[in-house]
Structure formats: C-alpha cells, structure tokens
Design a protein around this motif. Structure first.
Motif, short mmCIF file in Angstrom:
data_model
loop_
_atom_site.label_atom_id
_atom_site.label_comp_id
_atom_site.label_asym_id
_atom_site.label_seq_id
_atom_site.Cartn_x
_atom_site.Cartn_y
_atom_site.Cartn_z
N LYS A 47 0.88 -1.14 0.06
CA LYS A 47 -0.04 0.00 -0.16
C LYS A 47 0.92 1.40 -0.04
O LYS A 47 0.61 2.52 -0.61
CB LYS A 47 -0.83 0.02 1.18
N VAL A 48 1.94 1.21 0.98
CA VAL A 48 2.78 2.11 0.96
C VAL A 48 3.36 2.57 -0.30
O VAL A 48 3.56 3.82 -0.74
CB VAL A 48 3.82 2.12 2.03
N THR A 67 1.06 4.16 -2.49
CA THR A 67 0.75 5.59 -2.51
C THR A 67 2.00 6.18 -3.04
O THR A 67 1.95 7.39 -3.50
CB THR A 67 0.81 5.79 -0.81
N VAL A 122 9.63 3.77 3.10
CA VAL A 122 8.59 2.45 3.17
C VAL A 122 8.98 1.49 4.33
O VAL A 122 8.01 1.16 5.22
CB VAL A 122 8.80 1.59 1.75
N VAL A 167 8.13 3.44 7.82
CA VAL A 167 6.57 3.42 7.87
C VAL A 167 6.17 2.08 8.35
O VAL A 167 5.44 2.01 9.17
CB VAL A 167 5.99 3.75 6.52
N ASP A 181 -2.74 5.99 7.47
CA ASP A 181 -2.57 7.34 6.25
C ASP A 181 -1.82 8.37 6.72
O ASP A 181 -1.19 9.16 5.95
CB ASP A 181 -4.35 7.77 6.18
N LEU A 239 1.70 7.66 5.99
CA LEU A 239 1.95 7.68 4.58
C LEU A 239 1.95 9.05 4.26
O LEU A 239 2.96 9.47 3.42
CB LEU A 239 1.06 7.08 3.81
N ARG A 240 1.41 9.93 4.61
CA ARG A 240 1.34 11.48 4.14
C ARG A 240 2.73 12.02 4.59
O ARG A 240 3.30 12.75 3.96
CB ARG A 240 0.03 12.20 4.77
N GLN A 287 5.49 10.98 2.45
CA GLN A 287 5.62 11.64 1.30
C GLN A 287 6.02 12.74 1.34
O GLN A 287 6.78 13.35 0.47
CB GLN A 287 4.04 11.64 1.02
#
Lengths: 275, 189
Positions: free
Chosen positions: A155-156, A159, A190, A193, A213, A216-217, A220
């Motif tokens: 998922k990471v 994203t 990654v 996280v 979430d 992840l944000r 990013q």
C-alpha cells in the motif's frame, strides 16, 4: 543744376551699368551650392526616417502581440491538459488502491476472526499445550503480521506510486520538470513506515487506517522536501508538484474516508455473519 | 555637352530654381549677375571683392528662393540681398567709419556742374568719398533707402545718416566743380 537732379542722373547711369562676372564664376557658385545641405531634401529625409521608424515600431508591436497571443494559448492548453491528466490518474490510482485495500482488509479480517477462535480453543488446553499453542498463535500472528506488513508495504509503495505518473506527465509537458525521487529514499521511507506501523501494532495491538494514512502522508512530504533540499536548487516544477499534492489532499482524504466507511461496513457484515 | 533647358517665364524659372534645378539657377544667375555685380561695385572698390560678395549673395538667393513671395519684383529682392551682402563684407573688413566732424564747406552752385559724366567717372567720384559718406549717399540717392532704414542698418542715429548725406553731397559738389574748372582751363589760386 539742383543736387536732386544730379543724383537722379547718377542713379540712372549706375542702374544701367552691367559688369560681367569672371568666367567660371557660375561653376564656383554651383560647387558652393552642391556643398550646401538642401533644406527641402533634408526635410524629406527626416520625414522618410520618421515614417520608417513608425512602420518598424508597428511591425515589432504586431510581432510581439502575435507571440504573446500564441504563448498565451499554449499556456492555457498546458494548464488544461495537466489538470485533466492528473485528475484521471488520481481516479485510476484510487480505484486500484480501493480494490487492493479491500482485498487486504478482507484477508486481515478473516485472520483476526481465526485468531480469536484459536485463542478461545487454546485457553481450554494444558499449560504445555498453552505454551505450545501460545507459540503457534504467535508464529501465526507473525506470519499474519508479515502478510499485513507486506500488504501495508504494498500500500505504501502504491501510495508512493502516486507521483510517478505525475512525473511522467510533467516530463512530457514540462521538459525539465522531472521530480528526482530516488528509489533508495522511497525504500527507506517504506521501511520506516512499516517499522512505525509494527511498533504501533506492538503497543496498541491494532493499527487504525487513519494512523497508517497519517504516516504515509508524512512520509510523502518528507521525501519531497528531502529531494528539494538535496538538489540544492529550488526546482519550480517540484514546488508546483508539492502544491498540487497539497491541493489533491482533500480529494485523497475523501477517497480514504470512503474506503474507511466501506471497510467498517465489511467488518460489521463479517462480524454479523460470524454471530 | 550640357543641354540647358530654357524656361519661358521668370515665375517658372524661380519655381524650378526653388526646386534646386541647376539649369534654372544658372539662367537666373546669367540674367542678374552683371547688374548685381554693378550693385556690389557701388559699395566695394575692388571688383574681385565685389564679385565675392555677389557670389555670396547669389548663394543666399538660391538657398532662400522658396521664401520669395511674388509680391514685389524678383530683381528688387535680389538687389536688397546684394546690398546687405556688400555692407556685411565691408563690416567684416572694418572699412565703414562714420565721422562726425563738421568741416566748413563753401556754398557753391550746382549750375555749372557737368552732368554728362561717364559711369566710370561717377564711380570714381563715389569711390573717392569716405566709406561712411559713400554708404549713406549710395543707399539714399541710388538705392532709395530712407534715413530711418539706413540708421537701423548701420546702428546709427537718423541725424548721423542725414549729416553723412549732407557731407557726401558737399564733397561731391566740390569735386565736380574742381573737375569742371580743370576741364574749362581755369586755374585755381
């Protein structure tokens, strides 16, 4: 004879007199005339030069105007195209994520249910068994954890895959607008996280989607900011990309909210079925 | 061989000369230069210098011919330019002096003065006058200028112009009487 009469006689005789100039006097005069700048011609040249300058200015103005209008059209086209492409990409990515997440969450849900069942069975067994069985769930839990971790990592990665299509678009539209996000940084992030999620899991037993979430944000943002600082130069397109990410945040949030609600629905549905 | 176009009327000639047509200018020069050299000669004793002044005058004529308005005669317009050029030539040479001394002249009769003088003799008489006398006499008696105009031209008073004319006349009378006496064989004691 009166003086006036005498003077009249003088006047008459002097007026009648003619003295021929020397030969070649006209040539000399002509040469002097040729040297003189003729006023008429001068005015003409001045007017011609003024007219030429005016015409030149007009031509330049028209050319400049034409260029501006052409570039203006290009600009508008550029903006329109990027917006459309970006929106389409987001939709596609969201759809992909949606399916993937749903699959992952369903698996996770199944495993959680299995785990609770096994725990209940194991509690009724002997100490040894318990030890043995305690190990089993742990090992099972580890494998499930690993699976979850891999799914989260996927998922990471997904994203982080948000940016490449944008980069590709930016490459096609803006010549030098490539975002230099290196693979190492992404991999590190990654890993970090996943580690954070693991830690959270260890502490709270369950990690909510919201927490993932947020992580992840943050990751990013850190990646983009690191890239900007690494490059030592402020890349205009990178900044633009960052702003676009921020702009798209609300859209992403909405999608994640939708995912969350759907996940809750699935979760309750599964729980009800079990009961 | 250069072909010169002849224009019928003077107005046409002047128009062409204003457009810097050399043939028209040459025709005007050929027509007026002998008279204008005579005008310049009235003021300037040396004929070569007189011609120089005339050339300079014609240069001004052809450069400013577009400003000529056909109200007066073209000859009169050129003549004025020639007079001005001659006077400025003499001014450059610093040859103009206006003496204020009043010498007593004997009152003599103009009756026995021979008026049948040749133009060269007349010119000689004029040349013999002092520059100031000569200027005022020629401008007033020959060219027809007024005392006010002469005074303005030389930046002198009108009374000075009048006195200069009076003295010029007296001097000429004396000289003419003297010539008459010599020609009649009378010996002055």
């Amino acid at each position: 004879m009166a003086p006036l009469k005498f003077e009249e006689k003088i006047k008459e005789k002097l007026e009648q007199r003619a003295i021929e100039p020397t030969v070649g006097s006209w040539k000399r005069l002509e040469a002097q005339l040729d040297k003189q700048p003729h006023a008429r011609k001068g005015y003409k040249t001045i007017w011609y030069s003024i007219a030429a300058v005016f015409v030149g200015i007009m031509i330049l103005a028209f050319m400049f105007r034409g260029q501006n209008s052409v570039s203006g059209n290009k600009d508008t086209q550029f903006v329109d195209v990027t917006n459309e492409i970006q929106e389409k990409d987001n939709l596609e990515i969201v759809l992909e994520n949606d399916t993937q997440e749903q699959e992952v969450k369903e698996k996770h849900q199944d495993r959680l249910v299995d785990k609770t069942k096994k725990d209940i069975i194991l509690r009724s067994n002997t100490k040894k068994d318990i030890v043995v069985h305690n190990n089993d769930p742990i090992s099972e839990d580890d494998t499930s954890k690993n699976q979850i971790n891999t799914s989260i990592a996927a998922k990471v990665k997904d994203t982080f895959k948000f940016s490449p299509p944008k980069q590709e678009i930016a490459k096609t539209i803006v010549k030098e607008g490539e975002l230099p996000i290196s693979a190492d940084i992404v991999e590190d992030k990654v890993a970090s996280v996943v580690a954070q999620i693991q830690e959270l899991k260890n502490n709270n037993e369950e990690v909510t989607e919201e927490e993932i979430d947020v992580l992840l944000r943050n990751a990013q943002r850190e990646i983009t900011s690191q890239e900007i600082f690494k490059s030592n130069t402020v890349n205009a397109s990178a900044l633009l990309q960052e702003v676009e990410n921020e702009v798209d945040e609300t859209f992403k949030q909405r999608v994640f909210e939708a995912l969350k609600t759907s996940f809750q629905k699935v979760k309750t549905a599964v729980a009800e079925r079990e009961n | 061989m250069k072909v010169i176009q002849f224009y019928k009327s003077e107005a046409q000639l002047i128009k062409k000369a204003a457009k810097q047509h050399r043939d028209a200018q040459q025709q005007l020069y050929t027509k007026y230069s002998p008279k204008m050299l005579s005008v310049c000669r009235q003021y300037i004793r040396d004929v070569h210098f007189a011609e120089e002044a005339m050339m300079s005058g014609f240069l001004k004529v052809f450069m400013n011919i577009k400003n000529f308005k056909s109200e007066g005669s073209f000859e009169g317009w050129i003549r004025r330019i020639m007079v001005n050029e001659s006077i400025s030539f003499l001014r450059k040479e610093k040859q103009i002096f206006f003496t204020e001394e009043m010498t007593s002249y004997k009152e003599e009769s103009w009756n026995n003065i021979n008026s049948d003088l040749e133009v060269e003799q007349i010119q000689e008489l004029i040349d013999s006058l002092p520059e100031g006398y000569k200027m005022v006499f020629v401008l007033y008696a020959v060219e027809g200028y007024k005392h006010s105009e002469i005074a303005k031209m030389f930046e002198i008073s009108e009374s000075t112009s009048k006195s200069q004319l009076f003295k010029a006349r007296k001097m000429l009378q004396q000289k003419l009487n003297k010539q008459n006496k010599i020609s009649n064989g009378a010996i002055e004691i």
